[in-house]
Design a protein around this motif. Structure first.
Motif, PDB file in Angstrom:
ATOM      1  N   ASN A  79      14.699   3.414 -32.385  1.00  0.00           N
ATOM      2  CA  ASN A  79      15.072   4.699 -31.789  1.00  0.00           C
ATOM      3  C   ASN A  79      15.120   4.685 -30.253  1.00  0.00           C
ATOM      4  OD1 ASN A  79      15.126   6.077 -34.392  1.00  0.00           O
ATOM      5  ND2 ASN A  79      12.897   5.847 -34.348  1.00  0.00           N
ATOM      6  N   GLU A  80      15.517   3.550 -29.699  1.00  0.00           N
ATOM      7  CA  GLU A  80      15.627   3.411 -28.236  1.00  0.00           C
ATOM      8  C   GLU A  80      14.313   3.691 -27.512  1.00  0.00           C
ATOM      9  OE1 GLU A  80      19.034   5.674 -26.835  1.00  0.00           O
ATOM     10  OE2 GLU A  80      20.352   3.973 -27.236  1.00  0.00           O
ATOM     11  N   GLN A  81      13.196   3.384 -28.153  1.00  0.00           N
ATOM     12  CA  GLN A  81      11.898   3.599 -27.513  1.00  0.00           C
ATOM     13  C   GLN A  81      11.759   2.800 -26.220  1.00  0.00           C
ATOM     14  OE1 GLN A  81       8.533   3.033 -30.163  1.00  0.00           O
ATOM     15  NE2 GLN A  81       9.601   4.035 -31.851  1.00  0.00           N
ATOM     16  N   LEU A  82      12.432   1.654 -26.160  1.00  0.00           N
ATOM     17  CA  LEU A  82      12.368   0.820 -24.954  1.00  0.00           C
ATOM     18  C   LEU A  82      13.573   1.023 -24.047  1.00  0.00           C
ATOM     19  CD1 LEU A  82      10.991  -2.524 -26.459  1.00  0.00           C
ATOM     20  CD2 LEU A  82       9.731  -0.582 -25.499  1.00  0.00           C
ATOM     21  N   GLY A  83      14.451   1.988 -24.409  1.00  0.00           N
ATOM     22  CA  GLY A  83      15.620   2.290 -23.584  1.00  0.00           C
ATOM     23  C   GLY A  83      16.920   1.994 -24.302  1.00  0.00           C
ATOM     24  N   GLY A  84      18.027   2.405 -23.680  1.00  0.00           N
ATOM     25  CA  GLY A  84      19.350   2.118 -24.208  1.00  0.00           C
ATOM     26  C   GLY A  84      19.685   0.643 -24.108  1.00  0.00           C
ATOM     27  N   GLN A  85      20.684   0.210 -24.869  1.00  0.00           N
ATOM     28  CA  GLN A  85      20.988  -1.214 -24.944  1.00  0.00           C
ATOM     29  C   GLN A  85      21.343  -1.817 -23.595  1.00  0.00           C
ATOM     30  OE1 GLN A  85      23.941  -1.788 -28.060  1.00  0.00           O
ATOM     31  NE2 GLN A  85      22.346  -1.870 -29.598  1.00  0.00           N
ATOM     32  N   SER A  86      22.096  -1.095 -22.787  1.00  0.00           N
ATOM     33  CA  SER A  86      22.513  -1.653 -21.505  1.00  0.00           C
ATOM     34  C   SER A  86      21.334  -1.843 -20.557  1.00  0.00           C
ATOM     35  CB  SER A  86      23.569  -0.754 -20.847  1.00  0.00           C
ATOM     36  OG  SER A  86      23.075   0.562 -20.674  1.00  0.00           O
ATOM     37  N   ASP A  87      20.284  -1.042 -20.731  1.00  0.00           N
ATOM     38  CA  ASP A  87      19.077  -1.201 -19.911  1.00  0.00           C
ATOM     39  C   ASP A  87      18.163  -2.280 -20.481  1.00  0.00           C
ATOM     40  OD1 ASP A  87      19.804   0.928 -18.182  1.00  0.00           O
ATOM     41  OD2 ASP A  87      19.050   2.382 -19.641  1.00  0.00           O
ATOM     42  N   VAL A  88      17.997  -2.266 -21.801  1.00  0.00           N
ATOM     43  CA  VAL A  88      17.078  -3.209 -22.430  1.00  0.00           C
ATOM     44  C   VAL A  88      17.530  -4.649 -22.236  1.00  0.00           C
ATOM     45  CG1 VAL A  88      16.111  -4.001 -24.630  1.00  0.00           C
ATOM     46  CG2 VAL A  88      16.238  -1.567 -24.138  1.00  0.00           C
ATOM     47  N   ILE A  89      18.829  -4.872 -22.274  1.00  0.00           N
ATOM     48  CA  ILE A  89      19.298  -6.249 -22.146  1.00  0.00           C
ATOM     49  C   ILE A  89      18.970  -6.825 -20.769  1.00  0.00           C
ATOM     50  CG2 ILE A  89      21.661  -5.778 -21.337  1.00  0.00           C
ATOM     51  CD1 ILE A  89      22.563  -7.967 -23.364  1.00  0.00           C
ATOM     52  N   GLN A  90      18.867  -5.973 -19.755  1.00  0.00           N
ATOM     53  CA  GLN A  90      18.428  -6.435 -18.443  1.00  0.00           C
ATOM     54  C   GLN A  90      16.961  -6.862 -18.495  1.00  0.00           C
ATOM     55  OE1 GLN A  90      20.282  -6.852 -15.733  1.00  0.00           O
ATOM     56  NE2 GLN A  90      22.130  -6.097 -16.732  1.00  0.00           N
ATOM     57  N   ASN A  91      16.149  -6.086 -19.224  1.00  0.00           N
ATOM     58  CA  ASN A  91      14.738  -6.446 -19.371  1.00  0.00           C
ATOM     59  C   ASN A  91      14.575  -7.712 -20.193  1.00  0.00           C
ATOM     60  OD1 ASN A  91      13.969  -4.169 -17.922  1.00  0.00           O
ATOM     61  ND2 ASN A  91      13.916  -2.890 -19.750  1.00  0.00           N
ATOM     62  N   LEU A  92      15.469  -7.901 -21.159  1.00  0.00           N
ATOM     63  CA  LEU A  92      15.462  -9.136 -21.942  1.00  0.00           C
ATOM     64  C   LEU A  92      15.734 -10.328 -21.027  1.00  0.00           C
ATOM     65  CD1 LEU A  92      15.539  -9.817 -25.227  1.00  0.00           C
ATOM     66  CD2 LEU A  92      17.865 -10.463 -24.635  1.00  0.00           C
ATOM     67  N   ALA A  93      16.706 -10.173 -20.157  1.00  0.00           N
ATOM     68  CA  ALA A  93      17.084 -11.267 -19.258  1.00  0.00           C
ATOM     69  C   ALA A  93      15.938 -11.675 -18.340  1.00  0.00           C
ATOM     70  CB  ALA A  93      18.312 -10.869 -18.437  1.00  0.00           C
ATOM     71  N   ASN A  94      15.127 -10.688 -17.918  1.00  0.00           N
ATOM     72  CA  ASN A  94      14.024 -11.054 -17.022  1.00  0.00           C
ATOM     73  C   ASN A  94      12.718 -11.318 -17.764  1.00  0.00           C
ATOM     74  OD1 ASN A  94      12.608  -8.572 -17.432  1.00  0.00           O
ATOM     75  ND2 ASN A  94      13.855  -7.562 -15.864  1.00  0.00           N
ATOM     76  N   GLY A  95      12.737 -11.179 -19.105  1.00  0.00           N
ATOM     77  CA  GLY A  95      11.601 -11.577 -19.910  1.00  0.00           C
ATOM     78  C   GLY A  95      10.567 -10.511 -20.179  1.00  0.00           C
ATOM     79  N   THR A  96      10.804  -9.264 -19.750  1.00  0.00           N
ATOM     80  CA  THR A  96       9.826  -8.206 -20.013  1.00  0.00           C
ATOM     81  C   THR A  96       9.983  -7.613 -21.409  1.00  0.00           C
ATOM     82  OG1 THR A  96      11.255  -6.571 -18.934  1.00  0.00           O
ATOM     83  CG2 THR A  96       9.570  -7.633 -17.584  1.00  0.00           C
ATOM     84  N   VAL A  97      11.125  -7.848 -22.050  1.00  0.00           N
ATOM     85  CA  VAL A  97      11.315  -7.611 -23.482  1.00  0.00           C
ATOM     86  C   VAL A  97      11.771  -8.939 -24.073  1.00  0.00           C
ATOM     87  CG1 VAL A  97      12.686  -6.413 -25.237  1.00  0.00           C
ATOM     88  CG2 VAL A  97      11.883  -5.158 -23.225  1.00  0.00           C
ATOM     89  N   GLU A  98      11.213  -9.300 -25.221  1.00  0.00           N
ATOM     90  CA  GLU A  98      11.473 -10.639 -25.751  1.00  0.00           C
ATOM     91  C   GLU A  98      12.656 -10.698 -26.725  1.00  0.00           C
ATOM     92  OE1 GLU A  98       7.675 -10.283 -24.024  1.00  0.00           O
ATOM     93  OE2 GLU A  98       8.240  -9.268 -25.897  1.00  0.00           O
ATOM     94  N   LEU A  99      12.875  -9.650 -27.506  1.00  0.00           N
ATOM     95  CA  LEU A  99      13.903  -9.663 -28.535  1.00  0.00           C
ATOM     96  C   LEU A  99      14.618  -8.320 -28.579  1.00  0.00           C
ATOM     97  CD1 LEU A  99      11.636 -11.182 -31.318  1.00  0.00           C
ATOM     98  CD2 LEU A  99      13.751 -12.291 -30.554  1.00  0.00           C
TER      99      LEU A  99
END
Length: 345
Positions: A79-99
């Motif tokens: 349910n986008e608890q960690l944010g929208g996809q365009s935002d989360v993928i940035q966090n994925l790239a820097n390693g603060t979200v893993e998957l």
């Protein structure tokens, strides 16, 4: 996908994520089977707990915990608890979200060649799409092409057939799209597609769409039956029309930083689980789509066939243009055509 091809560089692979000062997996504070701290990867997801990809993510966590003797597990955030996809993928790239699970068009901003699987009327059947997504050699270069941006593509999965729905009227021909403001995922190809279909494209994160439909900022959107029903768009956009214009895969992504931070044995155990999860997420989707349609009908949604052939005619030049852009796309397009011949609708 040849995921075992991921290479550790320097000392990166020596350091456990659970010991990282920032970025990597979050420690649960519980002892693992090996006596150390358990690293819990965060898996971001923009839909509900009923979705097959949520179930697949949870199952991946259970199997990973078992395969690594408790050293790693996964917590799914729907349910986008960690944010929208365009935002989360940035966090994925820097390693603060893993998957994360991500819609295919989002990856176009990282490598435009991902458009080959996002174009209208490309796949003729579920079987055709799965044959292509499971072809490791075909996808090897594409799926590893954005690791320099911190993102590794683990697998593509079936995510349904997308159709047009709106609050104004049934869509039966391209003329019925005139003036309709339709939400699309955030990619140039999706905007162009809706415009060629006759509508007005409005890129937007999924979590913002319900209120936009409710207030009239949007007239409709395009998606599959499970999303239409699960996030209650059937409450505010009653007309669902089977244009059958897209069969876009979703992707399971992992932070390259997180993947390289696992020791070799745990990383290989993790990667070995991915084909099973790919199959689970994809196959469950078929029944989920039918159940979602039935539930939406009970709520008063109206489903109608649309003139798919007329829409396909308008969109074919777009497909040919995108597919002919370079040799890599041409190679994939040729493979798709072969798969369609072997697996007709």
């Amino acid at each position: 996908m040849k995921l075992s091809k991921v290479i550790l560089t320097g000392a990166v692979g020596v350091v456990s994520l659970s010991m990282a000062a920032c970025g990597g997996g979050s420690s649960s504070g519980e002892a693992s089977g090996g006596g150390g701290e358990q690293t819990v990867f965060k898996l971001a997801f923009n839909q509900t707990e009923e979705h097959p990809q949520y179930h697949a993510g949870e199952e991946l966590g259970k199997r990973l915990e078992e395969a690594t003797d408790g050293r790693y597990s996964i917590k799914v955030y729907p349910n986008e608890q960690l944010g929208g996809q365009s935002d989360v993928i940035q966090n994925l790239a820097n390693g603060t979200v893993e998957l994360m699970w991500v819609g295919g068009p989002v990856l176009e901003s990282y490598n435009e060649d991902f458009v080959v699987y996002n174009l209208p009327y490309v796949f003729d059947s579920y079987e055709s799409q799965m044959a292509i997504l499971q072809d490791e050699e075909l996808n090897d270069d594409l799926f590893h092409s954005i690791e320099d941006k911190g993102i590794t593509v683990l697998a593509g999965v079936h995510a349904g057939i997308r159709n047009i729905y709106n609050s104004k009227r049934p869509v039966t021909t391209p003329d019925d799209m005139a003036g309709l403001k339709i939400r699309v995922q955030q990619s140039d190809s999706q905007v162009k597609m809706i415009e060629l279909m006759g509508g007005v494209a409005s890129p937007m994160n999924l979590g913002e769409v319900y209120s936009a439909l409710q207030t009239g900022v949007l007239d409709g959107a395009e998606n599959n039956e499970p999303t239409y029903d699960a996030i209650k768009h059937d409450e505010v956009a009653k007309y669902y029309s089977y244009t059958k214009h897209l069969m876009i895969p979703d992707y399971l992504l992992v932070s390259t930083k997180a993947l390289e931070g696992m020791d070799e044995a745990d990383r290989e155990a993790f990667l070995a689980l991915i084909p099973e999860i790919q199959e689970l997420a994809s196959s469950e989707f078929l029944d989920y789509a039918e159940e979602s349609k039935q539930h939406a009908e009970e709520l008063g949604a109206q489903f109608n066939d649309a003139g798919a052939a007329a829409f396909k005619e308008k969109l074919t030049p777009m497909v040919e243009e995108y597919m002919s852009a370079n040799e890599a796309r041409q190679t994939i397009y040729a493979a798709i055509k072969e798969a369609n011949q072997a697996n007709p609708a």
